[in-house]
Design a protein around this motif. Structure first.
Motif, PDB file in Angstrom:
ATOM      1  N   LEU A  29       0.826  -1.197   0.000  1.00  0.00           N
ATOM      2  CA  LEU A  29       0.000   0.000   0.000  1.00  0.00           C
ATOM      3  C   LEU A  29       0.869   1.258   0.000  1.00  0.00           C
ATOM      4  O   LEU A  29       1.910   1.307   0.639  1.00  0.00           O
ATOM      5  N   ASN A  30       0.418   2.268  -0.739  1.00  0.00           N
ATOM      6  CA  ASN A  30       1.058   3.587  -0.725  1.00  0.00           C
ATOM      7  C   ASN A  30       2.548   3.515  -1.044  1.00  0.00           C
ATOM      8  O   ASN A  30       3.364   4.226  -0.442  1.00  0.00           O
ATOM      9  N   THR A  31       2.899   2.636  -1.992  1.00  0.00           N
ATOM     10  CA  THR A  31       4.294   2.498  -2.409  1.00  0.00           C
ATOM     11  C   THR A  31       4.455   3.042  -3.826  1.00  0.00           C
ATOM     12  O   THR A  31       3.804   2.553  -4.750  1.00  0.00           O
ATOM     13  N   PRO A  32       5.282   4.067  -4.021  1.00  0.00           N
ATOM     14  CA  PRO A  32       5.451   4.605  -5.376  1.00  0.00           C
ATOM     15  C   PRO A  32       6.196   3.629  -6.274  1.00  0.00           C
ATOM     16  O   PRO A  32       7.044   2.855  -5.821  1.00  0.00           O
ATOM     17  N   ALA A  33       5.867   3.665  -7.540  1.00  0.00           N
ATOM     18  CA  ALA A  33       6.553   2.830  -8.518  1.00  0.00           C
ATOM     19  C   ALA A  33       8.006   3.274  -8.671  1.00  0.00           C
ATOM     20  O   ALA A  33       8.355   4.431  -8.406  1.00  0.00           O
ATOM     21  N   ASN A  34       8.848   2.343  -9.061  1.00  0.00           N
ATOM     22  CA  ASN A  34      10.213   2.671  -9.456  1.00  0.00           C
ATOM     23  C   ASN A  34      10.281   2.716 -10.982  1.00  0.00           C
ATOM     24  O   ASN A  34       9.832   1.786 -11.660  1.00  0.00           O
ATOM     25  N   LEU A  35      10.827   3.774 -11.502  1.00  0.00           N
ATOM     26  CA  LEU A  35      10.989   3.941 -12.952  1.00  0.00           C
ATOM     27  C   LEU A  35      12.426   4.313 -13.249  1.00  0.00           C
ATOM     28  O   LEU A  35      13.008   5.136 -12.555  1.00  0.00           O
ATOM     29  N   TYR A  36      13.003   3.672 -14.274  1.00  0.00           N
ATOM     30  CA  TYR A  36      14.267   4.175 -14.786  1.00  0.00           C
ATOM     31  C   TYR A  36      14.369   3.892 -16.269  1.00  0.00           C
ATOM     32  O   TYR A  36      13.729   2.987 -16.798  1.00  0.00           O
ATOM     33  N   ALA A  37      15.153   4.711 -16.940  1.00  0.00           N
ATOM     34  CA  ALA A  37      15.386   4.558 -18.376  1.00  0.00           C
ATOM     35  C   ALA A  37      16.816   4.950 -18.670  1.00  0.00           C
ATOM     36  O   ALA A  37      17.367   5.871 -18.051  1.00  0.00           O
ATOM     37  N   TYR A  38      17.431   4.232 -19.604  1.00  0.00           N
ATOM     38  CA  TYR A  38      18.795   4.562 -20.004  1.00  0.00           C
ATOM     39  C   TYR A  38      18.945   4.321 -21.499  1.00  0.00           C
ATOM     40  O   TYR A  38      18.125   3.635 -22.124  1.00  0.00           O
ATOM     41  N   VAL A  39      19.986   4.881 -22.061  1.00  0.00           N
ATOM     42  CA  VAL A  39      20.216   4.799 -23.503  1.00  0.00           C
ATOM     43  C   VAL A  39      21.543   4.101 -23.782  1.00  0.00           C
ATOM     44  O   VAL A  39      22.525   4.289 -23.050  1.00  0.00           O
ATOM     45  N   GLN A  40      21.549   3.250 -24.809  1.00  0.00           N
ATOM     46  CA  GLN A  40      22.737   2.540 -25.247  1.00  0.00           C
ATOM     47  C   GLN A  40      22.893   2.677 -26.755  1.00  0.00           C
ATOM     48  O   GLN A  40      21.903   2.728 -27.498  1.00  0.00           O
TER      49      GLN A  40
END
Length: 294
Positions: free
Chosen positions: A109-120
């Motif tokens: 409950l009430n846990t924000p998502a983790n998001l990441y993005a990187y470029v190769q």
């Protein structure tokens, strides 16, 4: 292959060496997340709208709240390329998980998502696209909701490794002989001028490039038939090819011990490769079909 310094997270851009998550991260412990791989040509995204559409569909299907709205995320992805000064062919990997919380199967409950993005960096596979590749066949043992681009890829990884160990580019997946797709791409069979592929149901990934292949076929008046074919149909095929964001339109010239058609990329595959290059605005200098030097 270069991995660039600036990585987009749910909060900010950070140096790749400074990115950390708690060990109780649901993507790590449950595969509880989704992802996209987006192609970049000369510093510009290709099919970005289609990828964002699929990302938000996947998120809704598994009840993950994306920490940006669509417009904000598109802006952040543009900023990722700008901060890394990308002006070449590359790919962006984007992942969203349900977040970091004590390990319980039920959603925290009430846990924000983790998001990441990187470029190769990702140069085009020009030589393979010219000559064609080989594939092996493997049983499709994945779950039934492959239309969700989730992190649960272990069956795909094992199938791809089997192909790698046998010197092949891909693994063609089938359920009791009925071909679904490949370990990381959609697959098509050409017979008597028509292109056949598995219907876009829940048991295959609805590929962004697959949608463009269908569009290209309509442009060229090539019948595009959403009808499953079988492993034994390869022996009668005129052509076979696959599609994905990293492999584009790739000819398959052999599956297991079965040579496809003449053993060379076919004419319809070539037409679709040309359509892809025009659609992606790939310059003549990097084209499969550039004129030979004088």
């Amino acid at each position: 292959m270069s991995v660039y310094q600036n990585i987009l997270t749910e909060k900010e851009f950070v140096d790749k060496d400074n990115l950390t998550y708690p060990f109780e991260e649901r993507g790590l412990q449950f595969g509880d997340g989704i992802y996209e791989v987006i192609r970049v040509y000369k510093g510009k995204y290709y099919l970005i709208e289609e990828h964002l559409d699929r990302l938000f569909r996947s998120a809704a299907a598994v009840k993950i709240n994306v920490p940006y709205n669509r417009e904000e995320l598109a802006h952040q992805l543009d900023e990722l390329l700008k901060r890394n000064e990308i002006d070449k062919d590359a790919k962006v990997y984007l992942q969203i998980t349900r977040g970091s919380a004590p390990r319980e199967h039920a959603f925290p409950l009430n846990t924000p998502a983790n998001l990441y993005a990187y470029v190769q960096d990702l140069p085009r596979k020009i030589n393979l696209m010219k000559e064609g590749v080989t594939a092996i066949s493997q049983p499709d043992v994945r779950w039934d909701w492959c239309y969700i681009k989730s992190l649960n890829l272990l069956p795909n990884v094992i199938a791809k490794q089997e192909a790698e160990e046998k010197g092949s580019f891909e693994a063609v997946l089938h359920k009791d002989g009925e071909v679904t797709e490949c370990s990381s791409s959609n697959i098509y069979l050409v017979k008597d001028g028509s292109v056949y592929t598995h219907p876009a149901k829940k048991n295959i990934l609805h590929g962004c490039v697959r949608m463009r292949v269908e569009h290209f076929c309509k442009e060229k008046s090539i019948p595009f038939v959403e009808e499953a074919f079988r492993i034994e149909d390869f022996q009668h095929a005129d052509e076979v090819f696959l599609s994905s964001s990293t492999a584009e339109v790739m000819p398959i010239i052999k599956v297991d011990n079965q040579v496809i058609g003449t053993g060379k990329p076919g004419s319809i595959t070539r037409v679709l490769q040309q359509s892809y290059e025009r659609d992606a605005d790939i310059s003549e200098a990097r084209s499969l079909f550039k004129a030979p030097s004088a």
